[in-house]
Scaffold this motif. Structure first.
Motif, PDB file in Angstrom:
ATOM      1  N   THR A 144       0.829  -1.210   0.000  1.00 42.69           N
ATOM      2  CA  THR A 144       0.000   0.000   0.000  1.00 42.69           C
ATOM      3  C   THR A 144       0.861   1.256   0.000  1.00 42.69           C
ATOM      4  N   THR A 145       2.110   1.142   0.490  1.00 41.90           N
ATOM      5  CA  THR A 145       3.018   2.296   0.508  1.00 41.90           C
ATOM      6  C   THR A 145       4.338   2.019  -0.202  1.00 41.90           C
ATOM      7  N   ARG A 146       4.559   0.788  -0.664  1.00 41.79           N
ATOM      8  CA  ARG A 146       5.808   0.416  -1.333  1.00 41.79           C
ATOM      9  C   ARG A 146       5.464  -0.318  -2.620  1.00 41.79           C
ATOM     10  N   TYR A 147       6.479  -0.547  -3.473  1.00 45.51           N
ATOM     11  CA  TYR A 147       6.330  -1.497  -4.560  1.00 45.51           C
ATOM     12  C   TYR A 147       7.340  -2.612  -4.356  1.00 45.51           C
ATOM     13  N   MET A 148       7.186  -3.683  -5.084  1.00 44.85           N
ATOM     14  CA  MET A 148       8.015  -4.860  -4.838  1.00 44.85           C
ATOM     15  C   MET A 148       9.390  -4.693  -5.474  1.00 44.85           C
ATOM     16  N   SER A 149      10.317  -4.258  -4.674  1.00 42.52           N
ATOM     17  CA  SER A 149      11.705  -4.067  -5.090  1.00 42.52           C
ATOM     18  C   SER A 149      12.579  -5.093  -4.385  1.00 42.52           C
ATOM     19  N   ILE A 150      13.840  -5.184  -4.809  1.00 45.72           N
ATOM     20  CA  ILE A 150      14.756  -6.099  -4.129  1.00 45.72           C
ATOM     21  C   ILE A 150      15.026  -5.614  -2.718  1.00 45.72           C
ATOM     22  N   ARG A 151      14.959  -4.308  -2.493  1.00 53.99           N
ATOM     23  CA  ARG A 151      15.139  -3.791  -1.135  1.00 53.99           C
ATOM     24  C   ARG A 151      14.024  -4.291  -0.216  1.00 53.99           C
ATOM     25  N   LEU A 152      12.793  -4.301  -0.706  1.00 48.83           N
ATOM     26  CA  LEU A 152      11.677  -4.812   0.097  1.00 48.83           C
ATOM     27  C   LEU A 152      11.892  -6.283   0.434  1.00 48.83           C
ATOM     28  N   VAL A 153      12.372  -7.050  -0.534  1.00 46.84           N
ATOM     29  CA  VAL A 153      12.662  -8.465  -0.297  1.00 46.84           C
ATOM     30  C   VAL A 153      13.728  -8.616   0.783  1.00 46.84           C
ATOM     31  N   LEU A 154      14.796  -7.819   0.699  1.00 51.69           N
ATOM     32  CA  LEU A 154      15.889  -7.904   1.667  1.00 51.69           C
ATOM     33  C   LEU A 154      15.452  -7.479   3.061  1.00 51.69           C
ATOM     34  N   GLU A 155      14.492  -6.570   3.134  1.00 50.22           N
ATOM     35  CA  GLU A 155      14.009  -6.104   4.432  1.00 50.22           C
ATOM     36  C   GLU A 155      13.042  -7.093   5.082  1.00 50.22           C
ATOM     37  N   HIS A 156      12.420  -7.965   4.266  1.00 49.85           N
ATOM     38  CA  HIS A 156      11.424  -8.914   4.782  1.00 49.85           C
ATOM     39  C   HIS A 156      11.695 -10.315   4.238  1.00 49.85           C
ATOM     40  N   PRO A 157      12.875 -10.874   4.495  1.00 49.28           N
ATOM     41  CA  PRO A 157      13.219 -12.165   3.883  1.00 49.28           C
ATOM     42  C   PRO A 157      12.321 -13.309   4.348  1.00 49.28           C
ATOM     43  N   ASN A 158      11.890 -13.321   5.604  1.00 45.29           N
ATOM     44  CA  ASN A 158      11.048 -14.417   6.089  1.00 45.29           C
ATOM     45  C   ASN A 158       9.679 -14.408   5.406  1.00 45.29           C
ATOM     46  N   LEU A 159       9.121 -13.220   5.212  1.00 47.90           N
ATOM     47  CA  LEU A 159       7.841 -13.113   4.523  1.00 47.90           C
ATOM     48  C   LEU A 159       7.958 -13.641   3.098  1.00 47.90           C
ATOM     49  N   PHE A 160       9.017 -13.240   2.395  1.00 45.24           N
ATOM     50  CA  PHE A 160       9.153 -13.666   1.003  1.00 45.24           C
ATOM     51  C   PHE A 160       9.501 -15.144   0.905  1.00 45.24           C
ATOM     52  N   ALA A 161      10.218 -15.693   1.901  1.00 43.12           N
ATOM     53  CA  ALA A 161      10.475 -17.134   1.894  1.00 43.12           C
ATOM     54  C   ALA A 161       9.151 -17.897   1.938  1.00 43.12           C
ATOM     55  N   SER A 162       8.205 -17.413   2.763  1.00 43.27           N
ATOM     56  CA  SER A 162       6.889 -18.058   2.837  1.00 43.27           C
ATOM     57  C   SER A 162       6.109 -17.880   1.542  1.00 43.27           C
ATOM     58  N   LEU A 163       6.164 -16.678   0.979  1.00 42.69           N
ATOM     59  CA  LEU A 163       5.445 -16.411  -0.269  1.00 42.69           C
ATOM     60  C   LEU A 163       5.976 -17.254  -1.417  1.00 42.69           C
ATOM     61  N   LEU A 164       7.288 -17.385  -1.484  1.00 42.79           N
ATOM     62  CA  LEU A 164       7.881 -18.122  -2.597  1.00 42.79           C
ATOM     63  C   LEU A 164       7.603 -19.624  -2.480  1.00 42.79           C
ATOM     64  N   SER A 165       7.503 -20.129  -1.263  1.00 42.98           N
ATOM     65  CA  SER A 165       7.170 -21.550  -1.116  1.00 42.98           C
ATOM     66  C   SER A 165       5.758 -21.805  -1.606  1.00 42.98           C
ATOM     67  N   LEU A 166       4.844 -20.849  -1.383  1.00 43.79           N
ATOM     68  CA  LEU A 166       3.489 -20.973  -1.915  1.00 43.79           C
ATOM     69  C   LEU A 166       3.489 -20.909  -3.440  1.00 43.79           C
ATOM     70  N   LYS A 167       4.289 -19.993  -4.001  1.00 41.53           N
ATOM     71  CA  LYS A 167       4.333 -19.810  -5.450  1.00 41.53           C
ATOM     72  C   LYS A 167       4.875 -21.055  -6.136  1.00 41.53           C
ATOM     73  N   GLU A 168       5.916 -21.671  -5.543  1.00 42.52           N
ATOM     74  CA  GLU A 168       6.513 -22.845  -6.143  1.00 42.52           C
ATOM     75  C   GLU A 168       5.578 -24.043  -6.060  1.00 42.52           C
ATOM     76  N   ALA A 169       4.718 -24.068  -5.017  1.00 37.51           N
ATOM     77  CA  ALA A 169       3.803 -25.192  -4.858  1.00 37.51           C
ATOM     78  C   ALA A 169       2.570 -25.076  -5.734  1.00 37.51           C
ATOM     79  N   SER A 170       2.307 -23.867  -6.267  1.00 34.66           N
ATOM     80  CA  SER A 170       1.088 -23.664  -7.058  1.00 34.66           C
ATOM     81  C   SER A 170       1.248 -24.131  -8.491  1.00 34.66           C
TER      82      SER A 170
END
Length: 214
Positions: free
Chosen positions: A188-214
């Protein structure tokens, strides 16, 4: 130069952002949009030259262009470097960024390599998500991110899925899960950049496991 943004407020690039780059080596861009070429066919040497040249105060971008890279990819890397310079100047980091259209080597210790997530729009109007690589000294990386406990090797391994996830975000195709909703809240206040990924690695690890399973 016209700056174009997606509905999410993220800058994207088109063919008009690509300049005249024709040979392998190191190309630089000045604040007056002047471009200078240093011919060097050895990629390790080109990265070393680029890091030294980037210290010059009159530059805003330095790009390493390997042999065989398409003009559009090289031009995008330089344009993205100019974009990074403008963004970081607003944070007080006034130094040219060293970019590459392909994963560059690290010719010595004390360097970091990270893949930025960039959006390009083709002549057909379709958006694509691609990586533009950056090389920087480790101390500059710490100053930029504000931390140094980041596993960049894992981020590189995530890259194909990160790019696919970015497209899903733009298309509104995220699954209805707690982690996806947490990402939507961040966006809502950011866009998906590599900086956002680096700041929230645990969140993206969970998201990517869902993406790979879909």
């Amino acid at each position: 130069m016209t700056v174009r943004t997606t509905p999410q407020g993220e800058r994207y690039f088109t063919a008009s952002d690509v300049g005249g780059i024709f040979d392998p080596g190191v190309v630089t861009s000045s604040k007056h949009r002047r471009r200078v070429w240093y011919e060097e066919h050895n990629l390790n040497a080109a990265v070393r030259i680029a890091l030294v040249v980037s210290r010059r105060s009159w530059l805003d971008a330095v790009t390493v262009v390997p042999a065989g890279v398409a003009l559009a990819e090289a031009g995008l890397a330089l344009a993205f470097g100019e974009h990074l310079y403008e963004v970081r100047c607003r944070r007080g980091m006034r130094r040219a960024c060293v970019t590459s259209p392909v994963k560059p080597p690290l010719p010595r210790g004390g360097l970091c390599r990270l893949p930025h997530l960039a959006t390009v729009q083709g002549p057909d109007g379709v958006w694509r998500d691609v990586a533009v690589w950056e090389v920087m000294p480790a101390d500059r990386f710490r100053s930029w991110l504000g931390r140094d406990s980041v596993d960049l090797r894992t981020i590189e391994e995530w890259l194909p899925t990160l790019l696919a996830l970015r497209g899903a975000v733009r298309a509104g195709a995220l699954p209805d899960t707690p982690t996806a909703r947490a990402l939507q809240e961040l966006l809502t206040t950011r866009y998906m950049s590599i900086r956002l990924v680096l700041e929230h690695p645990n969140l993206f690890a969970s998201l990517l496991s869902l993406k790979e399973a879909s």
